[in-house]
Design a protein around this motif. Structure first.
Motif, PDB file in Angstrom:
ATOM      1  N   ILE A  26      29.145  38.218  33.552  1.00 31.31           N
ATOM      2  CA  ILE A  26      27.825  37.759  33.986  1.00 31.31           C
ATOM      3  C   ILE A  26      26.727  38.250  33.045  1.00 31.31           C
ATOM      4  CG2 ILE A  26      26.096  37.952  35.818  1.00 31.31           C
ATOM      5  CD1 ILE A  26      28.336  36.049  36.499  1.00 31.31           C
ATOM      6  N   TYR A  27      26.872  39.503  32.609  1.00 35.38           N
ATOM      7  CA  TYR A  27      25.797  40.103  31.834  1.00 35.38           C
ATOM      8  C   TYR A  27      26.147  40.258  30.352  1.00 35.38           C
ATOM      9  CZ  TYR A  27      24.396  41.213  36.580  1.00 35.38           C
ATOM     10  OH  TYR A  27      24.077  41.128  37.896  1.00 35.38           O
TER      11      TYR A  27
ATOM     12  N   ALA B 249      35.831  30.558  31.542  1.00 35.86           N
ATOM     13  CA  ALA B 249      35.928  29.264  30.854  1.00 35.86           C
ATOM     14  C   ALA B 249      34.926  28.235  31.366  1.00 35.86           C
ATOM     15  CB  ALA B 249      37.349  28.702  31.015  1.00 35.86           C
ATOM     16  N   HIS B 250      34.252  28.531  32.484  1.00 34.13           N
ATOM     17  CA  HIS B 250      33.361  27.546  33.099  1.00 34.13           C
ATOM     18  C   HIS B 250      32.066  28.237  33.531  1.00 34.13           C
ATOM     19  CE1 HIS B 250      37.477  26.038  33.622  1.00 34.13           C
ATOM     20  NE2 HIS B 250      36.965  24.823  33.551  1.00 34.13           N
ATOM     21  N   ARG B 251      31.246  28.600  32.561  1.00 31.99           N
ATOM     22  CA  ARG B 251      30.025  29.346  32.874  1.00 31.99           C
ATOM     23  C   ARG B 251      29.049  28.529  33.721  1.00 31.99           C
ATOM     24  NH1 ARG B 251      29.656  34.251  30.146  1.00 31.99           N
ATOM     25  NH2 ARG B 251      31.757  34.736  29.426  1.00 31.99           N
ATOM     26  N   ALA B 252      29.140  27.222  33.686  1.00 32.70           N
ATOM     27  CA  ALA B 252      28.213  26.393  34.462  1.00 32.70           C
ATOM     28  C   ALA B 252      28.411  26.573  35.968  1.00 32.70           C
ATOM     29  CB  ALA B 252      28.379  24.918  34.092  1.00 32.70           C
ATOM     30  N   ASP B 253      29.597  27.012  36.340  1.00 33.58           N
ATOM     31  CA  ASP B 253      29.897  27.205  37.757  1.00 33.58           C
ATOM     32  C   ASP B 253      29.788  28.670  38.170  1.00 33.58           C
ATOM     33  OD1 ASP B 253      30.640  24.469  38.390  1.00 33.58           O
ATOM     34  OD2 ASP B 253      32.402  24.805  37.143  1.00 33.58           O
ATOM     35  N   SER B 254      29.051  29.442  37.394  1.00 29.56           N
ATOM     36  CA  SER B 254      29.046  30.884  37.604  1.00 29.56           C
ATOM     37  C   SER B 254      28.499  31.294  38.963  1.00 29.56           C
ATOM     38  CB  SER B 254      28.253  31.584  36.499  1.00 29.56           C
ATOM     39  OG  SER B 254      26.896  31.164  36.521  1.00 29.56           O
TER      40      SER B 254
ATOM     41  N   ALA C  20      28.545  29.757  41.991  1.00 30.76           N
ATOM     42  CA  ALA C  20      29.491  29.562  43.096  1.00 30.76           C
ATOM     43  C   ALA C  20      30.634  30.563  43.016  1.00 30.76           C
ATOM     44  CB  ALA C  20      30.037  28.136  43.079  1.00 30.76           C
ATOM     45  N   VAL C  21      31.147  30.797  41.816  1.00 30.36           N
ATOM     46  CA  VAL C  21      32.268  31.721  41.648  1.00 30.36           C
ATOM     47  C   VAL C  21      31.817  33.155  41.920  1.00 30.36           C
ATOM     48  CG1 VAL C  21      33.951  32.643  40.025  1.00 30.36           C
ATOM     49  CG2 VAL C  21      33.433  30.197  40.026  1.00 30.36           C
ATOM     50  N   ARG C  22      30.643  33.514  41.428  1.00 27.47           N
ATOM     51  CA  ARG C  22      30.134  34.875  41.643  1.00 27.47           C
ATOM     52  C   ARG C  22      29.949  35.141  43.138  1.00 27.47           C
ATOM     53  NH1 ARG C  22      25.114  37.078  42.416  1.00 27.47           N
ATOM     54  NH2 ARG C  22      24.838  39.234  41.704  1.00 27.47           N
ATOM     55  N   GLU C  23      29.378  34.182  43.867  1.00 25.72           N
ATOM     56  CA  GLU C  23      29.157  34.365  45.296  1.00 25.72           C
ATOM     57  C   GLU C  23      30.480  34.542  46.045  1.00 25.72           C
ATOM     58  OE1 GLU C  23      26.853  31.090  46.644  1.00 25.72           O
ATOM     59  OE2 GLU C  23      24.985  31.801  45.714  1.00 25.72           O
TER      60      GLU C  23
ATOM     61  N   ARG D 262      35.317  44.178  39.533  1.00 30.82           N
ATOM     62  CA  ARG D 262      33.871  44.370  39.441  1.00 30.82           C
ATOM     63  C   ARG D 262      33.431  44.556  37.982  1.00 30.82           C
ATOM     64  NH1 ARG D 262      30.933  45.001  43.964  1.00 30.82           N
ATOM     65  NH2 ARG D 262      31.964  45.604  45.932  1.00 30.82           N
ATOM     66  N   ARG D 263      34.187  45.369  37.263  1.00 32.53           N
ATOM     67  CA  ARG D 263      33.846  45.601  35.859  1.00 32.53           C
ATOM     68  C   ARG D 263      33.932  44.312  35.050  1.00 32.53           C
ATOM     69  NH1 ARG D 263      36.948  50.373  36.671  1.00 32.53           N
ATOM     70  NH2 ARG D 263      38.761  49.370  35.689  1.00 32.53           N
ATOM     71  N   ARG D 264      34.978  43.548  35.285  1.00 36.75           N
ATOM     72  CA  ARG D 264      35.144  42.311  34.528  1.00 36.75           C
ATOM     73  C   ARG D 264      34.060  41.308  34.878  1.00 36.75           C
ATOM     74  NH1 ARG D 264      40.220  38.084  34.379  1.00 36.75           N
ATOM     75  NH2 ARG D 264      39.373  36.814  32.674  1.00 36.75           N
ATOM     76  N   LEU D 265      33.700  41.227  36.171  1.00 37.41           N
ATOM     77  CA  LEU D 265      32.630  40.303  36.584  1.00 37.41           C
ATOM     78  C   LEU D 265      31.312  40.703  35.910  1.00 37.41           C
ATOM     79  CD1 LEU D 265      31.532  37.991  38.291  1.00 37.41           C
ATOM     80  CD2 LEU D 265      31.201  39.626  40.163  1.00 37.41           C
ATOM     81  N   ALA D 266      31.024  41.989  35.884  1.00 31.68           N
ATOM     82  CA  ALA D 266      29.779  42.440  35.257  1.00 31.68           C
ATOM     83  C   ALA D 266      29.763  42.056  33.774  1.00 31.68           C
ATOM     84  CB  ALA D 266      29.642  43.948  35.418  1.00 31.68           C
TER      85      ALA D 266
END
Length: 322
Positions: free
Chosen positions: A321-322, A284-289, A291-294, A314-318
């Protein structure tokens, strides 16, 4: 709670009185060594003054039994083993935290304990006495069969439903400890400085030392895991759990608040909650991607690689992100 009135004064009490009989029960072996007390492991940890505040805060995530003892007095070994077995059987619903009153005198003084054993329940940072002095067999059975489940139920009614983190293989049986090296001896030489700092409660320093290890060997999975754990505890080990959760609830769009409450989830062993909280926020907040990804990548180093929750996250993060 159980209250034994028996006089039991192992070793040198904080008041300075020497129990001569107890001296004959002192052993040189440390916990986990042959002839020594049961070692920590499973859902049993050892606590020092530097890490005690973090334990008090964590009791707002899952209930804790606090045992004040003397790890070189062999009369306490059966009691400790029984409590450890009972706690480990609960599979993380409760944790046993052990304090050596001979070395951690500040904690003993805070609880006004001058001799061991003494057992307390910690729920939401509030200590409740369970026993003082050596319990009879009947009293110990009451503690393991009745009082421990009652402490868990009390915590759950207070909204404290987290799971304690598993501390590795349970090596509580001292009779088999000769087959296991002392935990410090198992630490790789290049990790010794970082390990020592973590044991002292200097998690920031430990994280820096593990970073140096990783600079020399980026493939060191143990250093990656331990650095992530050290960073986590350095940030949030002393956080007020209730305040952090309230801030996250009050500010659902604030990335800092959501990262902080995810830390609390991880410390409490609520790995799935931590993953899903940050992944939902990221969606819901791609602008903060960034910080959240790290933070997620840091978290991913902590569970076992085969943990199904890790693979799903991991699958959901991928996907996000992509």
């Amino acid at each position: 709670m159980v209250d034994s009135n028996k006089q039991f004064q192992p070793g040198v009490s904080l008041a300075g009185a020497v129990d001569l009989e107890a001296l004959s029960h002192q052993v040189k072996a440390q916990p986990g060594e042959q002839g020594g007390a049961p070692s920590a492991g499973g859902y049993v940890i050892d606590v020092t003054t530097s890490s005690f505040q973090a334990v008090m805060q964590t009791s707002g995530t899952f209930p804790i039994l606090l045992l004040l003892w003397v790890p070189t007095d062999d009369r306490l070994f059966p009691l400790v083993k029984t409590l450890s077995d009972a706690v480990n059987a609960q599979q993380g619903k409760v944790q046993l935290a052990r304090v050596d009153i001979d070395t951690e005198t500040q904690i003993a003084q805070a609880f006004r304990v001058q001799s061991a054993p003494a057992l307390y329940a910690l729920v939401g940072g509030r200590p409740m006495p369970i026993l003082q002095g050596m319990p009879s067999d009947e009293e110990l059975t009451q503690v393991t069969d009745e009082l421990i489940p009652q402490v868990i139920q009390l915590a759950q009614k207070s909204g404290i439903t987290g799971t304690a983190p598993y501390q590795g293989d349970d090596t509580a049986d001292a009779d088999g400890a000769a087959e296991n090296a002392d935990s410090k001896d198992q630490v790789p030489p290049e990790h010794q400085q970082a390990y020592a700092l973590a044991q002292q409660g200097d998690y920031s320093g430990a994280a820096e030392e593990y970073k140096k290890v990783l600079q020399a060997d980026p493939s060191d999975k143990i250093a990656q895991r331990e650095r992530s754990k050290a960073l986590l505890l350095a940030r949030s080990g002393n956080a007020d759990v209730n305040e952090v959760r309230k801030a996250a609830a009050d500010s659902p769009d604030d990335v800092t608040a959501q990262l902080a409450v995810a830390d609390i989830d991880m410390i409490g062993g609520q790995i799935q909650d931590a993953f899903e909280r940050l992944l939902d926020f990221l969606q819901a907040h791609r602008a903060d991607s960034q910080a959240v990804r790290e933070r997620l990548l840091e978290f991913f180093a902590i569970p076992e690689p085969t943990d199904p929750r890790l693979a799903h996250a991991r699958r959901r993060l991928a996907t996000l992100i992509y």
